[in-house]
Design a protein around this motif. Sequence first.
Motif, PDB file in Angstrom:
ATOM      1  N   PHE A 148       3.212  -1.086   9.800  1.00 60.47           N
ATOM      2  CA  PHE A 148       2.041  -1.243   8.798  1.00 60.47           C
ATOM      3  C   PHE A 148       2.424  -0.670   7.166  1.00 60.47           C
ATOM      4  O   PHE A 148       3.495   0.505   7.159  1.00 60.47           O
ATOM      5  CB  PHE A 148       0.823  -1.722   9.113  1.00 60.47           C
ATOM      6  N   GLN A 149       1.338  -1.039   6.510  1.00 57.65           N
ATOM      7  CA  GLN A 149       1.530  -0.519   5.341  1.00 57.65           C
ATOM      8  C   GLN A 149       0.533  -0.176   4.665  1.00 57.65           C
ATOM      9  O   GLN A 149      -0.213   0.627   5.511  1.00 57.65           O
ATOM     10  CB  GLN A 149       2.340  -1.004   3.734  1.00 57.65           C
ATOM     11  N   CYS A 150      -0.380  -1.231   4.459  1.00 54.97           N
ATOM     12  CA  CYS A 150      -2.268  -1.351   3.934  1.00 54.97           C
ATOM     13  C   CYS A 150      -2.626  -1.323   5.921  1.00 54.97           C
ATOM     14  O   CYS A 150      -3.620  -0.204   5.761  1.00 54.97           O
ATOM     15  CB  CYS A 150      -2.722  -2.395   3.244  1.00 54.97           C
ATOM     16  N   GLY A 151      -2.494  -2.081   6.568  1.00 60.05           N
ATOM     17  CA  GLY A 151      -2.844  -2.026   7.798  1.00 60.05           C
ATOM     18  C   GLY A 151      -4.319  -2.836   7.977  1.00 60.05           C
ATOM     19  O   GLY A 151      -4.594  -2.850   8.713  1.00 60.05           O
ATOM     20  N   TYR A 152      -4.395  -3.135   6.781  1.00 62.68           N
ATOM     21  CA  TYR A 152      -5.033  -4.143   7.505  1.00 62.68           C
ATOM     22  C   TYR A 152      -4.990  -5.517   8.093  1.00 62.68           C
ATOM     23  O   TYR A 152      -5.928  -6.177   8.793  1.00 62.68           O
ATOM     24  CB  TYR A 152      -5.380  -4.829   5.734  1.00 62.68           C
ATOM     25  N   CYS A 153      -4.142  -6.021   8.142  1.00 62.74           N
ATOM     26  CA  CYS A 153      -3.780  -6.701   9.285  1.00 62.74           C
ATOM     27  C   CYS A 153      -3.150  -6.582  10.213  1.00 62.74           C
ATOM     28  O   CYS A 153      -2.986  -7.608  11.249  1.00 62.74           O
ATOM     29  CB  CYS A 153      -2.170  -8.122   8.899  1.00 62.74           C
ATOM     30  N   THR A 154      -3.064  -5.055  10.352  1.00 65.81           N
ATOM     31  CA  THR A 154      -3.169  -4.519  12.209  1.00 65.81           C
ATOM     32  C   THR A 154      -3.523  -5.102  13.278  1.00 65.81           C
ATOM     33  O   THR A 154      -2.800  -5.217  14.331  1.00 65.81           O
ATOM     34  CB  THR A 154      -2.616  -3.268  12.064  1.00 65.81           C
ATOM     35  N   LEU A 202      -0.429 -12.857   9.280  1.00 70.34           N
ATOM     36  CA  LEU A 202       0.353 -12.850   7.558  1.00 70.34           C
ATOM     37  C   LEU A 202       0.213 -11.563   7.118  1.00 70.34           C
ATOM     38  O   LEU A 202      -0.634 -10.829   7.951  1.00 70.34           O
ATOM     39  CB  LEU A 202      -0.384 -13.788   6.919  1.00 70.34           C
ATOM     40  N   CYS A 203       0.977 -10.860   6.957  1.00 66.37           N
ATOM     41  CA  CYS A 203       0.948  -9.405   5.873  1.00 66.37           C
ATOM     42  C   CYS A 203       1.093  -9.730   4.906  1.00 66.37           C
ATOM     43  O   CYS A 203       2.714  -9.632   4.559  1.00 66.37           O
ATOM     44  CB  CYS A 203       1.896  -8.324   7.004  1.00 66.37           C
ATOM     45  N   ARG A 204       0.637  -8.949   4.128  1.00 66.98           N
ATOM     46  CA  ARG A 204       1.078  -9.655   2.435  1.00 66.98           C
ATOM     47  C   ARG A 204       1.747  -8.188   2.375  1.00 66.98           C
ATOM     48  O   ARG A 204       2.814  -7.981   1.070  1.00 66.98           O
ATOM     49  CB  ARG A 204      -0.238  -9.157   1.390  1.00 66.98           C
ATOM     50  N   CYS A 205       1.878  -7.014   3.335  1.00 64.73           N
ATOM     51  CA  CYS A 205       2.716  -6.036   2.747  1.00 64.73           C
ATOM     52  C   CYS A 205       3.915  -6.033   3.369  1.00 64.73           C
ATOM     53  O   CYS A 205       4.828  -5.253   2.791  1.00 64.73           O
ATOM     54  CB  CYS A 205       2.379  -4.572   3.483  1.00 64.73           C
ATOM     55  N   GLY A 206       4.468  -7.327   3.942  1.00 68.37           N
ATOM     56  CA  GLY A 206       5.623  -7.755   4.345  1.00 68.37           C
ATOM     57  C   GLY A 206       6.506  -7.015   5.289  1.00 68.37           C
ATOM     58  O   GLY A 206       7.549  -6.348   5.570  1.00 68.37           O
TER      59      GLY A 206
HETATM   60  S1  FES Z   1       0.727  -3.836   6.644  1.00 68.46           S
HETATM   61 FE1  FES Z   1      -0.625  -4.136   5.067  1.00 68.46          FE
HETATM   62  S2  FES Z   1      -1.061  -6.284   5.088  1.00 68.46           S
HETATM   63 FE2  FES Z   1      -0.172  -6.267   6.577  1.00 68.46          FE
END
Ligand code: FES
Length: 220
Positions: A148-154, A202-206
């Motif tokens: 994860f990056q931002c973690g929002y989708c996690t 979906l994961c916007r951070c990829g």
């Molecule tokens: S970690 Fe940022 S949207 Fe998936």
Amino acid sequence: MDGPHHETGTGDRARDGARPTGHEAPGGGAVGTLPDDCRSTTTLRVNGVSHTLTVDNRRVLLDLLREDLDLVGAKKGCDHGQCGACTVLLDGRRVNSCLLPAVALDGREVTTVEGLPALAPPEDRADGADGGGPLHPLQRAFLDRDAFQCGYCTPGQLCSAVGAIGEAVAGHPSHVTDPAAPSGEPVPLTRAEIRERLSGNLCRCGAYPHIVEAVEDVLP
Ligand code: FES
Ligand code: FES
């Protein structure tokens, strides 16, 4: 049902429109007051705890979890069933909680990301990174793999992956499963299978490559 039970109030937060405003509506009644016939009482078991609430019939499970039960792990991304950020498990199957009216789920069992550790046998649970509570092995794998990056989708990715692994073990085919595979037998979760089965998240951070690796780490 056995186990803890919370009378969790009326679910009267802003989206229910149930707070009196002091203004009179045409025909009587305060503006913003929801008639009783637009509200229903529902009992949900969430992460092993039973909650009984009276809510607006339009209230979706995601809002009930986040706003009435303060379980804010499940996220609101699109609010239209298209991103998977709101994914939770309903009776063990993954669902988009932004699409499900809570009053239609009376008696059902919901697991959110907060409840995932309890799904793993105690011997498989991992310690939290900061000395916090135990983690589901998939949560540990996400940390270890930088999934994860931002973690929002996690939270949605985690619930979806746990559900997907369960579906494969139960022999449910996906779009990429070989049609010749024996019916009802567990489906091996190849990378193609993992990608396909998690394609609704979906994961916007990829972070997809690391998510696939994390899921592979915990396959039975
Ligand atoms: S970690 Fe940022 S949207 Fe998936
Ligand atoms: S918030 Fe439910 S699918 Fe996007």
